[in-house]
Motif scaffolding. Structure first.
Motif, PDB file in Angstrom:
ATOM      1  N   PHE A  52       0.840  -1.190   0.000  1.00 13.79           N
ATOM      2  CA  PHE A  52       0.000   0.000   0.000  1.00 13.79           C
ATOM      3  C   PHE A  52       0.875   1.241   0.000  1.00 13.79           C
ATOM      4  O   PHE A  52       1.782   1.358   0.795  1.00 13.79           O
ATOM      5  N   PHE A  53       0.595   2.149  -0.907  1.00 12.47           N
ATOM      6  CA  PHE A  53       1.370   3.381  -1.032  1.00 12.47           C
ATOM      7  C   PHE A  53       0.568   4.541  -0.472  1.00 12.47           C
ATOM      8  O   PHE A  53      -0.643   4.632  -0.656  1.00 12.47           O
ATOM      9  N   SER A  54       1.249   5.437   0.204  1.00 14.96           N
ATOM     10  CA  SER A  54       0.599   6.664   0.668  1.00 14.96           C
ATOM     11  C   SER A  54       1.595   7.786   0.562  1.00 14.96           C
ATOM     12  O   SER A  54       2.475   7.746  -0.279  1.00 14.96           O
ATOM     13  N   SER A  55       1.519   8.764   1.431  1.00 17.55           N
ATOM     14  CA  SER A  55       2.395   9.932   1.356  1.00 17.55           C
ATOM     15  C   SER A  55       3.851   9.543   1.455  1.00 17.55           C
ATOM     16  O   SER A  55       4.226   8.593   2.110  1.00 17.55           O
ATOM     17  N   SER A  56       4.708  10.369   0.820  1.00 18.10           N
ATOM     18  CA  SER A  56       6.147  10.124   0.904  1.00 18.10           C
ATOM     19  C   SER A  56       6.660  10.354   2.309  1.00 18.10           C
ATOM     20  O   SER A  56       7.794  10.052   2.614  1.00 18.10           O
ATOM     21  N   ARG A  57       5.810  10.875   3.160  1.00 23.22           N
ATOM     22  CA  ARG A  57       6.232  11.103   4.543  1.00 23.22           C
ATOM     23  C   ARG A  57       6.207   9.811   5.355  1.00 23.22           C
ATOM     24  O   ARG A  57       6.709   9.781   6.456  1.00 23.22           O
ATOM     25  N   ILE A  58       5.618   8.771   4.810  1.00 27.75           N
ATOM     26  CA  ILE A  58       5.598   7.511   5.530  1.00 27.75           C
ATOM     27  C   ILE A  58       6.847   6.733   5.193  1.00 27.75           C
ATOM     28  O   ILE A  58       7.191   6.565   4.044  1.00 27.75           O
ATOM     29  N   SER A  59       7.535   6.249   6.205  1.00 28.26           N
ATOM     30  CA  SER A  59       8.759   5.482   5.985  1.00 28.26           C
ATOM     31  C   SER A  59       8.409   4.111   5.446  1.00 28.26           C
ATOM     32  O   SER A  59       7.694   3.348   6.072  1.00 28.26           O
ATOM     33  N   TYR A  60       8.927   3.797   4.250  1.00 29.42           N
ATOM     34  CA  TYR A  60       8.610   2.528   3.607  1.00 29.42           C
ATOM     35  C   TYR A  60       9.822   2.066   2.853  1.00 29.42           C
ATOM     36  O   TYR A  60      10.465   2.825   2.138  1.00 29.42           O
ATOM     37  N   ASN A  61      10.156   0.816   2.971  1.00 23.83           N
ATOM     38  CA  ASN A  61      11.383   0.312   2.384  1.00 23.83           C
ATOM     39  C   ASN A  61      11.167  -0.581   1.176  1.00 23.83           C
ATOM     40  O   ASN A  61      12.052  -1.321   0.778  1.00 23.83           O
ATOM     41  N   GLY A  62       9.995  -0.527   0.566  1.00 23.96           N
ATOM     42  CA  GLY A  62       9.768  -1.362  -0.599  1.00 23.96           C
ATOM     43  C   GLY A  62       9.951  -2.815  -0.246  1.00 23.96           C
ATOM     44  O   GLY A  62       9.647  -3.265   0.838  1.00 23.96           O
ATOM     45  N   PRO A 144       9.356   1.832  -4.464  1.00 22.70           N
ATOM     46  CA  PRO A 144      10.162   2.984  -4.030  1.00 22.70           C
ATOM     47  C   PRO A 144      11.120   2.585  -2.916  1.00 22.70           C
ATOM     48  O   PRO A 144      10.765   1.802  -2.043  1.00 22.70           O
ATOM     49  N   ILE A 145      12.334   3.098  -2.980  1.00 18.31           N
ATOM     50  CA  ILE A 145      13.362   2.734  -2.008  1.00 18.31           C
ATOM     51  C   ILE A 145      13.481   3.803  -0.930  1.00 18.31           C
ATOM     52  O   ILE A 145      13.108   4.958  -1.145  1.00 18.31           O
ATOM     53  N   ASN A 146      14.013   3.411   0.201  1.00 11.77           N
ATOM     54  CA  ASN A 146      14.346   4.379   1.249  1.00 11.77           C
ATOM     55  C   ASN A 146      15.700   4.980   0.880  1.00 11.77           C
ATOM     56  O   ASN A 146      16.741   4.344   1.038  1.00 11.77           O
ATOM     57  N   GLU A 147      15.695   6.198   0.381  1.00 10.55           N
ATOM     58  CA  GLU A 147      16.909   6.807  -0.159  1.00 10.55           C
ATOM     59  C   GLU A 147      17.954   7.096   0.916  1.00 10.55           C
ATOM     60  O   GLU A 147      19.133   7.284   0.604  1.00 10.55           O
ATOM     61  N   LEU A 170      10.521   9.225   7.247  1.00 10.25           N
ATOM     62  CA  LEU A 170      10.915   9.750   5.938  1.00 10.25           C
ATOM     63  C   LEU A 170      11.563   8.650   5.122  1.00 10.25           C
ATOM     64  O   LEU A 170      12.182   7.740   5.670  1.00 10.25           O
ATOM     65  N   MET A 171      11.398   8.740   3.797  1.00 12.45           N
ATOM     66  CA  MET A 171      12.085   7.796   2.923  1.00 12.45           C
ATOM     67  C   MET A 171      12.741   8.489   1.738  1.00 12.45           C
ATOM     68  O   MET A 171      13.596   7.915   1.074  1.00 12.45           O
ATOM     69  N   TYR A 172      12.363   9.739   1.437  1.00 12.32           N
ATOM     70  CA  TYR A 172      12.961  10.483   0.332  1.00 12.32           C
ATOM     71  C   TYR A 172      13.875  11.576   0.872  1.00 12.32           C
ATOM     72  O   TYR A 172      13.508  12.311   1.791  1.00 12.32           O
ATOM     73  N   LEU A 173      15.052  11.713   0.286  1.00  7.27           N
ATOM     74  CA  LEU A 173      16.021  12.704   0.749  1.00  7.27           C
ATOM     75  C   LEU A 173      15.482  14.119   0.624  1.00  7.27           C
ATOM     76  O   LEU A 173      15.748  14.976   1.469  1.00  7.27           O
ATOM     77  N   ASN A 174      14.737  14.382  -0.425  1.00  5.82           N
ATOM     78  CA  ASN A 174      14.199  15.739  -0.633  1.00  5.82           C
ATOM     79  C   ASN A 174      13.172  16.128   0.415  1.00  5.82           C
ATOM     80  O   ASN A 174      12.792  17.296   0.516  1.00  5.82           O
TER      81      ASN A 174
END
Length: 598
Positions: A52-62, A144-147, A170-174
């Motif tokens: 399940f995908f949601s906001s990029s603010r959720i930590s997810y490691n694919g 999506p990977i945890n950058e 967080l999972m995206y560096l930006n």
């Protein structure tokens, strides 16, 4: 019959309901079908895993297992993967980070090239016998990977250290602009990226500073009179200096050293990231020596000759040695006189030998009073000698503990001589057709900071080419160009091949770096291998880069390593093909040249 028909219809009806529910989920839910896993016990049962995908603010490691990755183990950790496959995986990760996630070129390149464990984990998720680039591109699209994982690994951190350091939500560096901005400030200041990971681990809070704060803190230490390269060495080794205001104890250490006649930048030549520094204890150490009536000249000579005495353990060894001798029953005045008469006692090697000798004598059962007498009478010999272990001495002298103790009482100096290690240094066996040349080279390396007759020095003797006077001439060439001698010594230890270049070659490459390319001399600190590339490769690639820069097709002042260390095909892909006229200009530039290393 009737009952069996009813059961059959109920079973078919249940299957229809299950299928309808599944189709409904697949059609309407924002999920991705990952893979079916069949259990071993019941082959008819199929377990479906949905992501399940949601906001990029959720930590997810694919699909990459965080526990497996953070522990440094992966399904392919023991499987050998060809260099071509790894390169393709690095390219795919680079393109994902740069083109899809909009990370800067230099950042994406560094991450992709310096996160081998993460690359290995990625390869474990695909079939490496197929097109790796296409498979990973597809993988990134749906997983999506945890950058932060490859990012922190590329900064020098071990995967096993990441679990406690990864942001929880967080999972995206930006999504963490403060982290990236402070990271870029440190990089632009000249701190090697590979050392920033240690800074992040020791002082994570500094990466949350608001815009402009980090640079002001770095400048504050320059305002103390420290040169930039010294500040780089200090904060990368002791990032706690960047927390809060300028460290008052550190300032006091600088003032005391200044009064002794030691310049501020001296300290930067000896700090390392492998130990923790207590500036307060350094102050106590210097004040302790003052109480022993050491003059400023004596203290200056002592610290310059034995910098580890003050910096390694922050002076702890002095107090350990002093305390051990007092415990033996020696009077404080006698110990002070002994220290004053034998300044060499404070050297790292001598103090280590003395402490080991006391432990040796205690282990064989010598009375405290006898130990004190032996140490007092034979302090100089003990300080210069490394003793074997008691068991070895028992065996060699064919005596027991009591017998050795009795021999030591009767003739301590003779037993100490027999117990001294008679090491046959491997450096004695280094082929040396010209003994005087060998001695000159060895003398140069000692001045450079190598320990005489050490394994490190033996290896260095094999790496450096040329006579001692030639190596010194090349070293002086770098110093005369404007680099601090301590910085040059550090560069040489990291990249010994630099001194294998002739003086003329070094001068030409430095001139080209500063006057033709417009790079500061300090850029050599981050990438000393620049001096090892031949002029054809340097001229060819930088001519192309300058041409792109003039047309706004390339960022100004890219790192030297980015331009020189990549392969020809990679350079052409990112610095030639990005401009319509690039290929024709490239062909005209490289016609008479060859891009090879000296």
């Amino acid at each position: 019959m009737l009952i069996s028909r009813i059961h059959k219809r109920v079973s078919n009806f249940s299957a229809m309901i299950s299928q309808l529910s599944l189709n409904h989920l697949l059609h309407f839910s924002p999920v991705v079908y990952e893979r079916a896993t069949i259990t071993q016990k019941n082959p008819s049962f199929i377990s479906l895993t949905f992501q399940f995908f949601s906001s990029s603010r959720i930590s997810y490691n694919g699909s990459l297992s965080e526990s497996a990755y953070c522990s440094g183990s992966s399904p392919m950790a023991t499987i050998r993967v060809s260099r071509i496959v790894k390169t393709e995986a690095q390219e795919a990760l680079f393109e994902y980070l740069h083109f899809t996630r909009n990370l800067g070129f230099t950042d994406a390149e560094h991450i992709s090239k310096n996160s081998p464990t993460f690359i290995q984990s990625l390869l474990s998720e695909i079939d490496t016998d197929k097109d790796v680039s296409r498979s990973l591109t597809r993988f990134f699209r749906y997983h999506p990977i945890n950058e932060f994982e490859p990012f922190l690994e590329s900064l020098g951190l071990c995967p096993s250290e990441l679990r406690l350091l990864l942001p929880k939500h967080l999972m995206y560096l930006n999504d963490d602009p403060s982290l990236l901005e402070n990271y870029h400030v440190l990089c632009d200041y000249g701190i090697p990226r590979i050392k920033i990971g240690s800074m992040y681990k020791k002082a994570k809070e500094i990466f949350g500073y608001e815009s402009g704060v980090m640079y002001l803190k770095l400048r504050a230490y320059e305002n103390l009179g420290l040169k930039r390269h010294t500040v780089i060495k200090l904060v990368s080794s002791c990032p706690l200096l960047l927390i809060g205001n300028v460290d008052s104890d550190f300032v006091e250490v600088l003032k005391k050293l200044k009064r002794l006649g030691i310049e501020h930048d001296w300290i930067g030549g000896y700090v390392t990231g492998y130990t923790t520094y207590s500036w307060k204890r350094m102050i106590d150490t210097m004040e302790f020596l003052e109480k022993l009536n050491y003059s400023e000249e004596q203290m200056c000579s002592l610290f310059k000759t034995n910098p580890q005495l003050l910096l390694e353990g922050s002076g702890k060894r002095i107090f350990a040695l002093f305390g051990r001798l007092l415990k033996l029953g020696l009077k404080m005045d006698d110990v002070c006189i002994m220290f004053k008469q034998n300044s060499k006692i404070f050297s790292w090697k001598c103090s280590k030998n003395i402490l080991q000798a006391v432990d040796f004598l205690l282990e064989i059962g010598m009375p405290i009073n006898d130990i004190a007498e032996i140490v007092t009478k034979h302090m100089e010999f003990i300080g210069l000698s490394t003793l074997k272990g008691p068991r070895t001495v028992y065996k060699e002298l064919k005596v027991g503990r009591v017998g050795l103790c009795q021999l030591m009482k009767e003739d301590p100096l003779r037993v100490l001589i027999l117990a001294t290690k008679l090491e046959i240094k491997r450096s004695e066996h280094v082929p040396c057709p010209n003994p005087s040349s060998h001695l000159e080279k060895a003398s140069f390396l000692v001045n450079l900071g190598y320990v005489e007759n050490s394994d490190e020095m033996t290896k260095a003797l094999k790496k450096f080419r040329g006579r001692g006077d030639q190596l010194q001439e090349r070293f002086d060439c770098l110093v005369q160009a404007g680099l601090d001698c301590n910085v040059v010594a550090e560069i040489i230890k990291r990249a010994p091949m630099v001194l294998n270049q002739s003086k003329d070659h070094i001068e030409k490459k430095i001139d080209r770096l500063q006057n033709s390319l417009g790079y500061p001399l300090e850029s050599l600190i981050a990438f000393p291998s620049y001096l090892c590339y031949n002029m054809e490769r340097i001229d060819l690639r930088f001519s192309m880069y300058v041409w792109l820069r003039e047309r706004g097709a390339a960022k100004p002042m890219l790192k030297l390593s980015t331009l020189l260390s990549c392969s020809d095909s990679r350079f052409e892909k990112y610095f030639v093909d990005i401009h319509p006229e690039g290929p024709s200009v490239w062909e005209s530039l490289k016609a008479p040249t060859a891009s090879t290393l000296e």
